[in-house]
Design a protein around this motif. Structure first.
Motif, short mmCIF file in Angstrom:
data_model
loop_
_atom_site.label_atom_id
_atom_site.label_comp_id
_atom_site.label_asym_id
_atom_site.label_seq_id
_atom_site.Cartn_x
_atom_site.Cartn_y
_atom_site.Cartn_z
N PRO A 127 6.71 3.58 2.28
CA PRO A 127 6.65 2.28 2.98
C PRO A 127 6.27 2.41 4.45
CG PRO A 127 8.91 2.85 2.41
CD PRO A 127 8.03 3.80 1.68
N ALA A 128 6.70 3.51 5.10
CA ALA A 128 6.32 3.73 6.50
C ALA A 128 4.80 3.89 6.62
CB ALA A 128 7.03 4.96 7.06
N MET A 129 4.19 4.58 5.67
CA MET A 129 2.73 4.72 5.67
C MET A 129 2.07 3.36 5.51
SD MET A 129 2.58 8.10 3.20
CE MET A 129 0.86 7.87 2.71
N LEU A 130 2.57 2.55 4.58
CA LEU A 130 1.98 1.23 4.34
C LEU A 130 2.11 0.32 5.56
CD1 LEU A 130 3.32 0.69 0.70
CD2 LEU A 130 0.92 1.00 1.33
N ILE A 131 3.26 0.38 6.21
CA ILE A 131 3.48 -0.42 7.42
C ILE A 131 2.58 0.08 8.56
CG2 ILE A 131 5.16 -1.05 9.22
CD1 ILE A 131 7.36 -0.76 7.01
N GLY A 132 2.54 1.40 8.71
CA GLY A 132 1.80 2.00 9.82
C GLY A 132 0.31 1.76 9.78
N VAL A 133 -0.26 1.68 8.60
CA VAL A 133 -1.69 1.42 8.46
C VAL A 133 -2.04 0.03 8.99
CG1 VAL A 133 -3.49 1.00 6.74
CG2 VAL A 133 -2.10 3.05 6.58
N ASN A 134 -1.08 -0.89 8.84
CA ASN A 134 -1.24 -2.25 9.36
C ASN A 134 -2.53 -2.90 8.83
OD1 ASN A 134 -0.55 -4.52 10.85
ND2 ASN A 134 -1.65 -3.85 12.68
N ASP A 135 -2.68 -2.84 7.51
CA ASP A 135 -3.88 -3.41 6.90
C ASP A 135 -3.51 -4.38 5.78
OD1 ASP A 135 -6.80 -3.30 7.09
OD2 ASP A 135 -6.72 -2.56 5.03
N ASN A 136 -2.35 -5.02 5.94
CA ASN A 136 -1.92 -6.09 5.03
C ASN A 136 -1.53 -5.60 3.64
OD1 ASN A 136 -1.36 -8.89 4.87
ND2 ASN A 136 -3.18 -9.20 3.60
N PHE A 137 -1.16 -4.32 3.51
CA PHE A 137 -0.72 -3.82 2.21
C PHE A 137 0.64 -4.40 1.85
CE2 PHE A 137 -3.78 -0.37 3.04
CZ PHE A 137 -4.39 -0.30 1.79
N ASN A 138 0.83 -4.69 0.56
CA ASN A 138 2.14 -5.10 0.07
C ASN A 138 3.09 -3.91 0.06
OD1 ASN A 138 1.39 -7.73 -0.43
ND2 ASN A 138 0.93 -7.39 -2.59
N LEU A 139 4.32 -4.14 0.45
CA LEU A 139 5.36 -3.13 0.28
C LEU A 139 5.94 -3.27 -1.13
CD1 LEU A 139 7.21 -3.36 3.72
CD2 LEU A 139 5.66 -1.57 2.93
N PRO A 140 6.54 -2.22 -1.67
CA PRO A 140 7.12 -2.31 -3.01
C PRO A 140 8.13 -3.44 -3.11
CG PRO A 140 7.06 -0.03 -2.27
CD PRO A 140 6.66 -0.86 -1.10
N SER A 141 8.06 -4.19 -4.20
CA SER A 141 9.00 -5.28 -4.45
C SER A 141 10.32 -4.75 -5.01
CB SER A 141 8.40 -6.27 -5.45
OG SER A 141 7.10 -6.63 -5.09
N ALA A 142 10.21 -3.70 -5.81
CA ALA A 142 11.40 -3.07 -6.39
C ALA A 142 11.03 -1.64 -6.76
CB ALA A 142 11.87 -3.83 -7.63
N MET A 143 12.04 -0.76 -6.79
CA MET A 143 11.81 0.63 -7.18
C MET A 143 12.95 1.09 -8.08
SD MET A 143 10.05 2.43 -3.85
CE MET A 143 10.99 1.68 -2.51
N PRO A 144 12.93 0.67 -9.34
CA PRO A 144 13.99 1.05 -10.27
C PRO A 144 14.10 2.57 -10.38
CG PRO A 144 12.52 -0.59 -11.22
CD PRO A 144 11.88 -0.13 -9.96
N THR A 145 15.31 3.07 -10.18
CA THR A 145 15.53 4.51 -10.08
C THR A 145 16.64 4.93 -11.03
OG1 THR A 145 14.98 4.31 -7.73
CG2 THR A 145 15.93 6.40 -8.46
N ARG A 146 16.39 5.98 -11.79
CA ARG A 146 17.39 6.46 -12.74
C ARG A 146 17.60 7.96 -12.58
NH1 ARG A 146 15.12 1.99 -14.83
NH2 ARG A 146 16.43 0.62 -16.09
#
Length: 554
Positions: free
Chosen positions: A302-321
């Protein structure tokens, strides 16, 4: 109609997959994607082969083949395994692709432009004997945090900590066994520390994240270290900057970008726009992962997606088991203590594995245990005795006494009405559990419907009325047959081939949507098909084959 991009963690192109991989990631993701397709939502399910990094380079060298040939072999092998398990991706792509190279370089350039990549002299391990810098997997030593021995130079498998290779205590080159020396090299670092507050807000404001995962991640957020993403002597994507010519991108930087590049490839092949999932705020991005990669998906990605600052969606959910154990022990390829997907599906119906793994896997980080005897008992009890028996007895009665046609029901009594209410409510309840990623609970609800229907059948005793008071028997059989039809829909995300077999014996040729379950799918007069056993029992002989393979003595 919702737009949902579903991803499953990319399998590493370095060896065969086993049933432990299925438990946390691939089966849950497939169930979720199948459910939303049945709901009529616009779903794209992507995955791919993670093809970069030192372990692959080492393994290819040991195998005496080119790295490209090595990763292509395992990509094909993994795709075949997923097909065996009835896991249906819209695309299974690869990180060693033109799309991923271009998107990775785009990320690097944008992060640099935005001030989140900077150059710094860093410490590196150098082996004089082999004349090379040692990337993470070329060195082993003791974890600098917990002291666990025999750990690689990027993260500790015991405590989960990440670190730089030079921080290892008592390091040794895995090629020659000598102790490397420490040298300085210019690298690019990603300014992860700059995202601490933004990540806190994002994680805190997302109700779909598991509380146990959030608690775990919060332990890291106040001490984020900037991330060295440059490597020497490395199988990967070359850095696009002239000032570090000949250096490469760390695999964990380009691997999650593979989710985007797989979507791009899918879009090209289907004449769609990949941005409708990645840059459209109405779309959802759901990452299914195992607990070993929480750090990378909740912090780095998510830091990469935010840092690019190109309107990318962040994950809505990350189900983890959590992980899967085998008879109480960790899976180990070196000790041959594992069950490969290929081996498992040669012996058992893949839907049996899907069924069992789902029923023993809670929506939590808890590890669960694959026990051979337990596998046999749960499958035989749930699929064969409960669901299979209900189908067989219902259709046998209809074939024998109603000329293989769904009978016309009479007036409903209170018990009939109670059963019809249960039929109508179950799809909504199961759907809610799947939406919440509580897949185990959803399957238990389906089994509950089948058990209650068997009980209803026994209480109504249609065999007593089939000759003298046929209307009573007809009503019971009309209701039970329609519950069986609904089961073919409800089970479809979980056990797709068994669901198809149920549809076949019912002579249901049309494609059914999720919301059609809970209704009277089969009208009076509908002709059913030839009766077949839907779920034959697992035999002791089948279990013994696996015991022999694992070297287990009774």
């Amino acid at each position: 109609m919702r737009k949902i991009l579903v991803t499953a963690a990319l399998p590493y192109a370095n060896g065969e997959l086993h049933i432990g991989h299925l438990k946390s990631t691939y089966i849950p993701a497939d169930i979720y994607a199948r459910y939303h397709r049945l709901k009529g939502n616009y779903v794209v399910f992507v995955c791919g082969s993670d093809q970069h990094g030192t372990p692959i380079e080492i393994a290819a060298r040991e195998a005496g083949v080119k790295v490209e040939d090595y990763v292509d072999y395992w990509m094909k092998n993994h795709a075949e395994d997923f097909k065996r398990m009835n896991i249906e991706f819209d695309i299974f792509y690869k990180t060693h692709s033109l799309e991923n190279i271009e998107m990775t370089k785009f990320f690097l350039k944008k992060l640099k432009e935005n001030g989140f990549l900077y150059k710094k002299k860093v410490l590196q391990l150098y082996c004089k004997h082999d004349g090379m810098y040692l990337a993470d997997r070329y060195v082993k030593g003791e974890c600098p945090y917990c002291g666990e021995q025999d750990q690689y130079g990027d993260h500790c498998e015991a405590c989960g900590a990440t670190y730089e290779a030079w921080q290892l205590k008592n390091p040794k080159c895995i090629l020659c066994g000598n102790k490397p020396e420490i040298k300085e090299e210019e690298h690019y670092l990603f300014k992860l520390s700059a995202f601490s507050e933004k990540l806190k807000i994002w994680i805190h404001n997302n109700p779909k994240f598991q509380k146990s995962v959030v608690k775990y991640v919060y332990n890291w957020l106040d001490s984020l270290r900037d991330w060295d993403i440059t490597r020497e002597n490395y199988w990967g994507i070359e850095m696009p900057f002239e000032d570090v010519k000949g250096k490469y991108v760390y695999v964990w930087f380009d691997a999650p970008i593979g989710y985007i590049s797989a979507t791009i490839k899918w879009a090209k092949e289907n004449n769609r726009n990949w941005e409708e999932f990645w840059k459209n705020r109405d779309a959802e991005v759901i990452h299914f992962i195992g607990k070993d990669i929480i750090y990378h998906h909740y912090l780095f990605w998510p830091a990469m997606l935010i840092g690019v600052n190109d309107n990318f969606n962040l994950p809505s959910a990350m189900p983890t088991r959590g992980f899967l154990l085998l008879e109480g022990r960790k899976f180990s390829k070196s000790r041959k203590w594992y069950i490969s997907i290929k081996r498992a599906t040669e012996i058992f119906d893949p839907d049996y594995i899907r069924f069992y793994l789902t029923l023993i896997t809670p929506y939590s980080l808890e590890d669960t245990d694959f026990k051979l005897e337990d596998f046999k008992n749960i499958v035989n009890s749930g699929l064969s005795d409960t669901i299979g028996n209900l189908i067989h007895r219902t259709l046998t009665f209809i074939t024998k006494y109603f000329n293989s046609r769904i009978p016309q029901p009479g007036e409903y009594d209170s018990l009939d009405k109670k059963m019809i209410t249960k039929l109508r409510q179950t799809p909504t309840i199961v759907g809610k559990f799947i939406e919440e990623f509580r897949l185990k609970t959803g399957l238990e609800e389906i089994l509950g419907l089948a058990r209650e229907t068997n009980k209803y059948f026994n209480t109504k005793e249609p065999w007593k009325y089939v000759k003298k008071e046929r209307e009573k028997a007809a009503t019971t059989l009309f209701i039970t047959a329609n519950i069986v039809a609904s089961l073919s829909v409800l089970l479809s995300p979980y056990t797709p081939k068994i669901a198809e077999r149920i549809k076949k014996v019912l002579n249901l040729e049309k494609t059914l949507q999720w919301d059609e379950s809970g209704t009277f799918i089969l009208p009076p007069g509908h002709a059913i098909g030839k009766i077949e056993i839907i779920a034959p029992k697992i035999t002791d002989e089948q279990i013994q084959k696996l015991r022999e393979k694992l070297g287990i003595r009774q």
